[in-house]
Design a protein around this motif. Structure first.
Motif, PDB file in Angstrom:
ATOM      1  N   GLU A  13       0.843  -1.197   0.000  1.00 40.08           N
ATOM      2  CA  GLU A  13       0.000   0.000   0.000  1.00 40.08           C
ATOM      3  C   GLU A  13       0.878   1.246   0.000  1.00 40.08           C
ATOM      4  O   GLU A  13       1.825   1.350   0.773  1.00 40.08           O
ATOM      5  N   THR A  14       0.587   2.191  -0.857  1.00 40.10           N
ATOM      6  CA  THR A  14       1.356   3.431  -0.906  1.00 40.10           C
ATOM      7  C   THR A  14       0.514   4.650  -0.564  1.00 40.10           C
ATOM      8  O   THR A  14       1.051   5.732  -0.378  1.00 40.10           O
ATOM      9  N   TRP A  15      -0.782   4.487  -0.505  1.00 39.82           N
ATOM     10  CA  TRP A  15      -1.681   5.593  -0.199  1.00 39.82           C
ATOM     11  C   TRP A  15      -1.955   5.641   1.301  1.00 39.82           C
ATOM     12  O   TRP A  15      -2.013   4.606   1.955  1.00 39.82           O
ATOM     13  N   HIS A  16      -2.160   6.849   1.824  1.00 39.54           N
ATOM     14  CA  HIS A  16      -2.501   7.049   3.226  1.00 39.54           C
ATOM     15  C   HIS A  16      -3.996   7.340   3.333  1.00 39.54           C
ATOM     16  O   HIS A  16      -4.469   8.340   2.785  1.00 39.54           O
ATOM     17  N   LEU A  17      -4.701   6.467   4.012  1.00 41.88           N
ATOM     18  CA  LEU A  17      -6.142   6.628   4.214  1.00 41.88           C
ATOM     19  C   LEU A  17      -6.349   7.449   5.478  1.00 41.88           C
ATOM     20  O   LEU A  17      -5.993   7.010   6.571  1.00 41.88           O
ATOM     21  N   LEU A  18      -6.915   8.641   5.319  1.00 40.41           N
ATOM     22  CA  LEU A  18      -7.151   9.504   6.472  1.00 40.41           C
ATOM     23  C   LEU A  18      -8.442   9.103   7.172  1.00 40.41           C
ATOM     24  O   LEU A  18      -9.427   8.735   6.524  1.00 40.41           O
ATOM     25  N   ALA A  19      -8.430   9.198   8.489  1.00 35.07           N
ATOM     26  CA  ALA A  19      -9.595   8.822   9.303  1.00 35.07           C
ATOM     27  C   ALA A  19     -10.751   9.786   9.072  1.00 35.07           C
ATOM     28  O   ALA A  19     -10.573  10.908   8.589  1.00 35.07           O
ATOM     29  N   LYS A  20     -11.928   9.352   9.439  1.00 36.30           N
ATOM     30  CA  LYS A  20     -13.142  10.143   9.237  1.00 36.30           C
ATOM     31  C   LYS A  20     -13.060  11.515   9.898  1.00 36.30           C
ATOM     32  O   LYS A  20     -13.580  12.494   9.387  1.00 36.30           O
ATOM     33  N   ASP A  21     -12.380  11.605  11.036  1.00 36.04           N
ATOM     34  CA  ASP A  21     -12.296  12.870  11.771  1.00 36.04           C
ATOM     35  C   ASP A  21     -10.983  13.613  11.495  1.00 36.04           C
ATOM     36  O   ASP A  21     -10.614  14.528  12.218  1.00 36.04           O
ATOM     37  N   ALA A  22     -10.275  13.274  10.435  1.00 37.12           N
ATOM     38  CA  ALA A  22      -8.968  13.865  10.124  1.00 37.12           C
ATOM     39  C   ALA A  22      -9.090  15.332   9.717  1.00 37.12           C
ATOM     40  O   ALA A  22     -10.140  15.790   9.261  1.00 37.12           O
ATOM     41  N   ASP A  31       2.479  13.576  -0.187  1.00 34.57           N
ATOM     42  CA  ASP A  31       1.995  12.212   0.022  1.00 34.57           C
ATOM     43  C   ASP A  31       0.720  11.955  -0.778  1.00 34.57           C
ATOM     44  O   ASP A  31      -0.063  12.865  -1.042  1.00 34.57           O
ATOM     45  N   ASP A  32       0.507  10.706  -1.152  1.00 33.48           N
ATOM     46  CA  ASP A  32      -0.742  10.295  -1.785  1.00 33.48           C
ATOM     47  C   ASP A  32      -1.737   9.988  -0.670  1.00 33.48           C
ATOM     48  O   ASP A  32      -1.486   9.111   0.164  1.00 33.48           O
ATOM     49  N   ILE A  33      -2.857  10.719  -0.662  1.00 30.92           N
ATOM     50  CA  ILE A  33      -3.821  10.572   0.429  1.00 30.92           C
ATOM     51  C   ILE A  33      -5.221  10.285  -0.097  1.00 30.92           C
ATOM     52  O   ILE A  33      -5.582  10.706  -1.198  1.00 30.92           O
ATOM     53  N   ILE A  34      -5.968   9.551   0.704  1.00 31.32           N
ATOM     54  CA  ILE A  34      -7.381   9.294   0.441  1.00 31.32           C
ATOM     55  C   ILE A  34      -8.133   9.933   1.604  1.00 31.32           C
ATOM     56  O   ILE A  34      -7.971   9.522   2.752  1.00 31.32           O
ATOM     57  N   VAL A  35      -8.913  10.959   1.303  1.00 31.06           N
ATOM     58  CA  VAL A  35      -9.570  11.748   2.337  1.00 31.06           C
ATOM     59  C   VAL A  35     -11.041  11.354   2.458  1.00 31.06           C
ATOM     60  O   VAL A  35     -11.659  10.949   1.474  1.00 31.06           O
ATOM     61  N   PRO A  36     -11.611  11.490   3.653  1.00 22.66           N
ATOM     62  CA  PRO A  36     -13.041  11.249   3.792  1.00 22.66           C
ATOM     63  C   PRO A  36     -13.835  12.321   3.046  1.00 22.66           C
ATOM     64  O   PRO A  36     -13.353  13.447   2.839  1.00 22.66           O
ATOM     65  N   LEU A  37     -15.027  11.989   2.643  1.00 21.43           N
ATOM     66  CA  LEU A  37     -15.864  12.901   1.875  1.00 21.43           C
ATOM     67  C   LEU A  37     -16.065  14.228   2.597  1.00 21.43           C
ATOM     68  O   LEU A  37     -16.031  15.290   1.972  1.00 21.43           O
ATOM     69  N   ALA A  38     -16.250  14.206   3.910  1.00 25.48           N
ATOM     70  CA  ALA A  38     -16.457  15.452   4.666  1.00 25.48           C
ATOM     71  C   ALA A  38     -15.258  16.387   4.550  1.00 25.48           C
ATOM     72  O   ALA A  38     -15.417  17.606   4.421  1.00 25.48           O
ATOM     73  N   LEU A  39     -14.052  15.840   4.575  1.00 30.71           N
ATOM     74  CA  LEU A  39     -12.849  16.662   4.444  1.00 30.71           C
ATOM     75  C   LEU A  39     -12.766  17.264   3.038  1.00 30.71           C
ATOM     76  O   LEU A  39     -12.367  18.415   2.858  1.00 30.71           O
ATOM     77  N   TRP A  40     -13.150  16.497   2.044  1.00 30.24           N
ATOM     78  CA  TRP A  40     -13.197  17.017   0.679  1.00 30.24           C
ATOM     79  C   TRP A  40     -14.195  18.163   0.586  1.00 30.24           C
ATOM     80  O   TRP A  40     -13.911  19.196  -0.013  1.00 30.24           O
TER      81      TRP A  40
END
Length: 166
Positions: A13-22, A31-40
């Protein structure tokens, strides 16, 4: 380091999955990040300006239609399965591929098990982050469980009877 299944192979895995409350505090720009919809929703402008790769993840009660006109910003769309029995995002993956023509990575995250992989792939998923206690090398064998499929789906647009007469 977590391993995921992507395009039929086990990879690191190379992507960082951010927590729902991030928040964006302390997240490196490259960094390659995957953000929760609320953060977007709250920080789309800042996220688009980053140098690193960008993905978004949706919980099972969030609809893809909310970001359907913004799909070009995401290299990865991760869909969370909070429980093995919650299959709502199977439809979301299918919509991403068929209705919206999304060509990027569609990743299953959360309570993802071997038993789901073959069906999820047919819906349009091409990456799978299995539950932490599951072995991806064992799970990858799920793609060999069936040699033929009857129904049309995202990965095979023609049903078997149409393929046989072609």
């Amino acid at each position: 380091m977590q391993r995921i299944i992507k395009n039929g192979q086990v990879i690191d895995e190379t992507w960082h999955l951010l927590a729902k409350d991030a928040t964006l505090d302390g997240v490196p720009n490259c960094d390659d990040i995957i953000v929760p919809l609320a953060l977007w929703r709250d920080h789309a402008h800042a996220l688009k300006a980053r140098d690193g790769g960008l993905g978004v993840w949706l919980d099972s009660d969030e609809e893809i239609e909310e970001i359907a006109d913004q799909l070009e910003y995401f290299q990865v769309i991760a869909l969370n399965f909070p429980a093995f029995t919650d299959g709502r995002h199977s439809s979301t993956a299918y919509l991403l591929r068929q209705r919206y023509g999304y060509k990027g990575e569609v990743r299953a995250i959360g309570d993802v098990l071997r038993d789901q992989l073959f069906a999820l792939k047919r819906c349009g998923f091409d990456a799978f982050a299995l539950r932490a206690d599951k072995d991806p090398y064992d799970a990858i064998k799920a793609f060999e469980d069936y040699s033929e499929v009857y129904q049309a789906s995202s990965d095979q647009p023609l049903p078997l009877f149409r393929r046989r007469t072609a």
